[in-house]
Write an enzyme that holds these catalytic residues in place. Structure first.
Site, mmCIF file in Angstrom:
data_model
loop_
_atom_site.group_PDB
_atom_site.id
_atom_site.type_symbol
_atom_site.label_atom_id
_atom_site.label_comp_id
_atom_site.label_asym_id
_atom_site.label_seq_id
_atom_site.Cartn_x
_atom_site.Cartn_y
_atom_site.Cartn_z
ATOM 1 N N GLU A 16 0.826 -1.204 0.000
ATOM 2 C CA GLU A 16 0.000 0.000 0.000
ATOM 3 C C GLU A 16 0.864 1.259 0.000
ATOM 4 O O GLU A 16 0.417 2.331 -0.363
ATOM 5 C CB GLU A 16 -0.899 0.016 1.240
ATOM 6 C CG GLU A 16 -1.865 -1.135 1.298
ATOM 7 C CD GLU A 16 -2.418 -1.316 2.695
ATOM 8 O OE1 GLU A 16 -3.521 -0.843 2.937
ATOM 9 O OE2 GLU A 16 -1.741 -1.932 3.540
ATOM 10 N N GLY A 70 -12.056 -5.208 5.227
ATOM 11 C CA GLY A 70 -13.099 -6.139 4.797
ATOM 12 C C GLY A 70 -14.447 -5.436 4.917
ATOM 13 O O GLY A 70 -14.761 -4.864 5.961
ATOM 14 N N MET A 113 -7.651 -3.982 11.239
ATOM 15 C CA MET A 113 -6.916 -4.430 12.417
ATOM 16 C C MET A 113 -6.098 -3.339 13.108
ATOM 17 O O MET A 113 -5.328 -3.652 14.016
ATOM 18 C CB MET A 113 -6.014 -5.616 12.030
ATOM 19 C CG MET A 113 -6.799 -6.785 11.448
ATOM 20 S SD MET A 113 -5.789 -8.180 10.888
ATOM 21 C CE MET A 113 -5.179 -8.826 12.421
ATOM 22 N N GLU A 114 -6.226 -2.076 12.688
ATOM 23 C CA GLU A 114 -5.340 -1.053 13.252
ATOM 24 C C GLU A 114 -5.989 0.284 13.592
ATOM 25 O O GLU A 114 -5.577 0.953 14.557
ATOM 26 C CB GLU A 114 -4.182 -0.738 12.250
ATOM 27 C CG GLU A 114 -3.283 -1.887 11.909
ATOM 28 C CD GLU A 114 -3.820 -2.779 10.787
ATOM 29 O OE1 GLU A 114 -4.695 -2.304 10.027
ATOM 30 O OE2 GLU A 114 -3.391 -3.931 10.675
ATOM 31 N N ASP A 154 -12.027 -7.121 0.411
ATOM 32 C CA ASP A 154 -12.718 -8.419 0.532
ATOM 33 C C ASP A 154 -13.992 -8.183 1.340
ATOM 34 O O ASP A 154 -14.196 -7.093 1.875
ATOM 35 C CB ASP A 154 -11.802 -9.436 1.232
ATOM 36 C CG ASP A 154 -11.360 -8.945 2.612
ATOM 37 O OD1 ASP A 154 -10.274 -8.349 2.709
ATOM 38 O OD2 ASP A 154 -12.133 -9.106 3.590
HETATM 39 N N1 ADE Z 1 -8.280 -6.011 6.302
HETATM 40 C C1 ADE Z 1 -8.703 -6.315 5.054
HETATM 41 N N2 ADE Z 1 -9.585 -7.327 5.080
HETATM 42 C C2 ADE Z 1 -9.734 -7.667 6.381
HETATM 43 C C3 ADE Z 1 -10.500 -8.646 7.056
HETATM 44 N N3 ADE Z 1 -11.284 -9.466 6.368
HETATM 45 N N4 ADE Z 1 -10.399 -8.739 8.406
HETATM 46 C C4 ADE Z 1 -9.586 -7.904 9.082
HETATM 47 N N5 ADE Z 1 -8.829 -6.961 8.497
HETATM 48 C C5 ADE Z 1 -8.905 -6.844 7.157
#
Ligand code: ADE
Length: 253
Positions: free
Chosen positions: A13, A79, A193-194, A217
């Site tokens: 990224e 996600g 996650m951050e 996703d």
């Molecule tokens: N970042 C991108 N896709 C994710 C997902 N499915 N879960 C957690 N962090 C993500």
């Protein structure tokens, strides 16, 4: 001129931003690499957050304490869990929740003890500039992302993002996460996650924070396939275009 920190989670990224950085100056600190320089006429520090809330909090703290940045902007992927939040769409965070924080029954579920409420807000002014930058990119999305005639254009969503130390990779867990929060009045659009950790550090220091996430996703059973494919193909293009527009709008502010 004040310095803007641009945080990315992963190297893919960040690669385009690094390639465009002028007068790059590399500093190793806290096991991380920080790149100072000028990007589109603005002083910046580029850094990787690392994966997960603690790694991101360390990077954000270093950006503030060591590099004295005036604002932090996170560009990354997430996600999509909200209704109609599809791969290729973009989510701008208005606020964050830590979906894996649970000190109940001592404290309200998801509330970080010591902070007011469940939601950690982003800075309204910086977020408005970031939304404007995303909007401008998406209006020329056909050219930027090679979208074919008949294919849907990516959409901009704005609202709540959830962070936790978990890659959400089944439709059942994505649904459970979304529904549980929704039942308590928290309509989550995307999961990563951050971001919430950076929002918390920025609140502590009174540093403006904004975040944008391209949807890689749907956090479902195909997430482990869709995520790396998106990362390898378009993730950095989103970051490059959005950051360029944002820095241009900061310079005319
Ligand atoms: N970042 C991108 N896709 C994710 C997902 N499915 N879960 C957690 N962090 C993500």
């Amino acid at each position: 001129m004040t310095t803007t920190a641009i945080l990315s989670a992963l190297l893919q990224e960040q690669s385009g931003l690094l390639a465009a950085l002028q007068q790059p100056q590399r500093t190793a600190h806290a096991g991380r690499t920080f790149w100072q320089g000028t990007l589109h006429g603005q002083p910046v520090v580029l850094a990787l957050s690392g994966i997960g809330k603690v790694a991101a909090a360390t990077t954000a703290t270093a950006l503030i304490e060591r590099f004295g940045v005036a604002r932090i902007v996170f560009t990354g992927v997430a996600g999509g869990v909200g209704e109609g939040v599809q791969v290729g769409d973009v989510v701008v965070a208005h606020d964050y929740v830590q979906h894996d924080m649970d000190a109940s029954p001592l404290f309200e579920r998801w509330c970080v003890p010591g902070y007011a409420g469940v939601r950690l807000p982003c800075d309204a002014n910086l977020t408005a500039l970031l939304s404007g930058a995303v909007h401008a990119c998406l209006t020329s999305a056909r050219d930027i992302f090679d979208i074919k005639e008949g294919q849907n254009l990516p959409r901009l969503h704005a609202g709540l993002i959830a962070s936790g130390d978990q890659f959400v990779s089944s439709a059942a867990s994505a649904q459970a996460l979304r529904q549980t929060l929704l039942a308590a009045g928290h309509d989550v659009l995307a999961v990563e996650m951050e971001g919430a950790a950076v929002a918390q550090v920025c609140m502590d220091y009174g540093v403006p924070f904004a975040a944008v996430r391209a949807i890689s996703d749907r956090a479902d059973d195909a997430a482990h396939v869709d995520f790396p494919q998106f990362m390898a193909t378009v993730a950095s293009r989103y970051a490059d275009h959005i950051v360029r527009r944002l820095l241009q709008s900061l310079s005319i502010k």
